[in-house]
Design a protein around this motif. Structure first.
Motif, PDB file in Angstrom:
ATOM      1  N   TRP A   3      26.845  27.726  86.210  1.00 50.82           N
ATOM      2  CA  TRP A   3      26.167  28.440  85.138  1.00 50.82           C
ATOM      3  C   TRP A   3      25.759  29.830  85.592  1.00 50.82           C
ATOM      4  CZ3 TRP A   3      26.447  26.080  80.619  1.00 50.82           C
ATOM      5  CH2 TRP A   3      26.546  24.685  80.569  1.00 50.82           C
ATOM      6  N   SER A   4      25.899  30.807  84.705  1.00 52.10           N
ATOM      7  CA  SER A   4      25.363  32.145  84.967  1.00 52.10           C
ATOM      8  C   SER A   4      24.824  32.705  83.663  1.00 52.10           C
ATOM      9  CB  SER A   4      26.419  33.064  85.572  1.00 52.10           C
ATOM     10  OG  SER A   4      27.489  33.256  84.688  1.00 52.10           O
ATOM     11  N   LEU A   5      23.773  33.507  83.789  1.00 49.82           N
ATOM     12  CA  LEU A   5      23.123  34.115  82.647  1.00 49.82           C
ATOM     13  C   LEU A   5      23.141  35.618  82.881  1.00 49.82           C
ATOM     14  CD1 LEU A   5      21.656  33.381  80.011  1.00 49.82           C
ATOM     15  CD2 LEU A   5      19.545  33.246  81.322  1.00 49.82           C
ATOM     16  N   LYS A   6      23.823  36.351  81.988  1.00 47.83           N
ATOM     17  CA  LYS A   6      24.069  37.765  82.223  1.00 47.83           C
ATOM     18  C   LYS A   6      23.785  38.620  80.995  1.00 47.83           C
ATOM     19  CE  LYS A   6      27.765  37.053  85.586  1.00 47.83           C
ATOM     20  NZ  LYS A   6      29.096  37.509  85.986  1.00 47.83           N
ATOM     21  N   ALA A   7      23.305  39.819  81.275  1.00 41.92           N
ATOM     22  CA  ALA A   7      23.184  40.829  80.221  1.00 41.92           C
ATOM     23  C   ALA A   7      24.577  41.380  79.930  1.00 41.92           C
ATOM     24  CB  ALA A   7      22.255  41.954  80.677  1.00 41.92           C
ATOM     25  N   GLU A  10      26.336  43.346  82.554  1.00 38.69           N
ATOM     26  CA  GLU A  10      26.728  42.588  83.752  1.00 38.69           C
ATOM     27  C   GLU A  10      28.007  41.785  83.554  1.00 38.69           C
ATOM     28  OE1 GLU A  10      22.374  41.581  85.621  1.00 38.69           O
ATOM     29  OE2 GLU A  10      23.028  40.424  83.870  1.00 38.69           O
ATOM     30  N   LEU A  11      28.457  41.646  82.319  1.00 36.24           N
ATOM     31  CA  LEU A  11      29.668  40.871  82.047  1.00 36.24           C
ATOM     32  C   LEU A  11      30.904  41.641  82.506  1.00 36.24           C
ATOM     33  CD1 LEU A  11      28.903  39.707  78.392  1.00 36.24           C
ATOM     34  CD2 LEU A  11      28.936  38.234  80.426  1.00 36.24           C
ATOM     35  N   SER A  12      31.822  40.926  83.147  1.00 37.79           N
ATOM     36  CA  SER A  12      33.111  41.548  83.459  1.00 37.79           C
ATOM     37  C   SER A  12      33.951  41.565  82.184  1.00 37.79           C
ATOM     38  CB  SER A  12      33.835  40.749  84.550  1.00 37.79           C
ATOM     39  OG  SER A  12      34.301  39.508  84.031  1.00 37.79           O
ATOM     40  N   THR A  13      35.010  42.348  82.188  1.00 40.93           N
ATOM     41  CA  THR A  13      35.874  42.364  81.007  1.00 40.93           C
ATOM     42  C   THR A  13      36.514  40.998  80.797  1.00 40.93           C
ATOM     43  OG1 THR A  13      37.669  43.298  82.325  1.00 40.93           O
ATOM     44  CG2 THR A  13      36.342  44.839  81.034  1.00 40.93           C
ATOM     45  N   ASP A  14      36.835  40.282  81.862  1.00 44.66           N
ATOM     46  CA  ASP A  14      37.402  38.938  81.721  1.00 44.66           C
ATOM     47  C   ASP A  14      36.388  37.979  81.109  1.00 44.66           C
ATOM     48  OD1 ASP A  14      39.927  39.577  82.679  1.00 44.66           O
ATOM     49  OD2 ASP A  14      39.462  38.981  84.743  1.00 44.66           O
ATOM     50  N   GLU A  15      35.129  38.035  81.554  1.00 48.49           N
ATOM     51  CA  GLU A  15      34.102  37.162  80.984  1.00 48.49           C
ATOM     52  C   GLU A  15      33.894  37.468  79.509  1.00 48.49           C
ATOM     53  OE1 GLU A  15      31.221  36.349  84.845  1.00 48.49           O
ATOM     54  OE2 GLU A  15      31.059  38.259  83.767  1.00 48.49           O
ATOM     55  N   LEU A  16      33.855  38.738  79.165  1.00 52.85           N
ATOM     56  CA  LEU A  16      33.692  39.125  77.765  1.00 52.85           C
ATOM     57  C   LEU A  16      34.850  38.593  76.922  1.00 52.85           C
ATOM     58  CD1 LEU A  16      32.283  40.623  75.500  1.00 52.85           C
ATOM     59  CD2 LEU A  16      33.463  42.701  76.249  1.00 52.85           C
ATOM     60  N   TYR A  17      36.065  38.773  77.400  1.00 55.23           N
ATOM     61  CA  TYR A  17      37.238  38.277  76.681  1.00 55.23           C
ATOM     62  C   TYR A  17      37.138  36.759  76.492  1.00 55.23           C
ATOM     63  CZ  TYR A  17      42.039  37.164  75.477  1.00 55.23           C
ATOM     64  OH  TYR A  17      43.152  36.683  74.846  1.00 55.23           O
ATOM     65  N   GLU A  18      36.791  36.037  77.572  1.00 52.15           N
ATOM     66  CA  GLU A  18      36.733  34.574  77.515  1.00 52.15           C
ATOM     67  C   GLU A  18      35.660  34.077  76.552  1.00 52.15           C
ATOM     68  OE1 GLU A  18      36.211  33.764  81.647  1.00 52.15           O
ATOM     69  OE2 GLU A  18      38.331  34.095  82.108  1.00 52.15           O
ATOM     70  N   LEU A  19      34.489  34.704  76.555  1.00 51.85           N
ATOM     71  CA  LEU A  19      33.432  34.234  75.662  1.00 51.85           C
ATOM     72  C   LEU A  19      33.766  34.537  74.209  1.00 51.85           C
ATOM     73  CD1 LEU A  19      31.071  36.360  74.384  1.00 51.85           C
ATOM     74  CD2 LEU A  19      30.609  36.649  76.796  1.00 51.85           C
ATOM     75  N   LEU A  20      34.356  35.695  73.938  1.00 53.67           N
ATOM     76  CA  LEU A  20      34.751  36.000  72.569  1.00 53.67           C
ATOM     77  C   LEU A  20      35.894  35.094  72.106  1.00 53.67           C
ATOM     78  CD1 LEU A  20      34.484  39.889  72.585  1.00 53.67           C
ATOM     79  CD2 LEU A  20      32.908  38.252  71.520  1.00 53.67           C
ATOM     80  N   ALA A  21      36.818  34.787  73.006  1.00 53.34           N
ATOM     81  CA  ALA A  21      37.921  33.884  72.665  1.00 53.34           C
ATOM     82  C   ALA A  21      37.400  32.483  72.368  1.00 53.34           C
ATOM     83  CB  ALA A  21      38.950  33.851  73.796  1.00 53.34           C
ATOM     84  N   ASP A  45      19.445  45.140  74.418  1.00 56.19           N
ATOM     85  CA  ASP A  45      18.524  44.782  75.493  1.00 56.19           C
ATOM     86  C   ASP A  45      17.781  43.526  75.073  1.00 56.19           C
ATOM     87  OD1 ASP A  45      19.212  46.965  77.050  1.00 56.19           O
ATOM     88  OD2 ASP A  45      17.570  48.214  76.298  1.00 56.19           O
ATOM     89  N   GLY A  46      17.582  42.606  75.991  1.00 60.03           N
ATOM     90  CA  GLY A  46      16.890  41.362  75.686  1.00 60.03           C
ATOM     91  C   GLY A  46      17.809  40.248  75.234  1.00 60.03           C
TER      92      GLY A  46
END
Length: 151
Positions: A3-7, A10-21, A45-46
């Motif tokens: 588990w990770s909790l990120k603003a 802090e998200l990598s482009t791969d993490e952003l792609y994966e969460l949106l997918a 923010d927040g």
């Protein structure tokens, strides 16, 4: 499960792609519910993104928000989603527990609100959330506001 909790920043482009997918796979395709997922809140923010990885595979995700963003009284948990291929072993419960812990650690004096799909009230109730107000329709799906009080 890792588990990770990120603003947003802090998200990598791969993490952003994966969460949106993952959100699109479940909320738009599986639930056949076209809606505007990108609502402008992800980058604020927040707002934090809870990512649950099984190895290198994103199996679970939730978004948590500071008080005043999604709810005036408390923090908010939303976009709670597990991958279809990872269901059946309690991952949803582990995801929600992690999201609640994230809210309680950051905003301990505040309640936690979420907009539950009506058929999942029992699931959220198991975690201490209680119905609040009247049910409502969001994106053609019945929902119920639910709140977990601290203390």
């Amino acid at each position: 499960m890792n588990w990770s909790l990120k603003a947003w920043s802090e998200l990598s482009t791969d993490e952003l792609y994966e969460l949106l997918a993952l959100r699109a796979e479940v909320f738009v395709v599986e639930q056949t519910c076209p809606f505007q997922d990108l609502d402008g809140l992800d980058r604020r923010d927040g707002v934090l993104h809870l990512l649950g990885y099984d190895g290198d595979y994103l199996a679970a995700y939730a978004r948590i928000m500071a008080p005043g963003i999604g709810d005036e009284q408390g923090s908010t948990i939303g976009r709670v989603v597990t991958s279809p291929r990872s269901r059946g072993d309690g991952l949803g419960h582990r995801l929600l527990s992690e999201a609640v812990r994230g809210c309680e650690a950051r905003w301990p004096a505040h309640s936690i609100w979420l907009g539950a799909q009506a058929h999942l009230q029992g699931f959220y109730g198991w975690h201490g959330f209680e119905p609040e107000g009247e049910g409502y329709i969001e994106d053609d799906i019945p929902h119920m506001g639910m709140r977990k009080r601290q203390g």
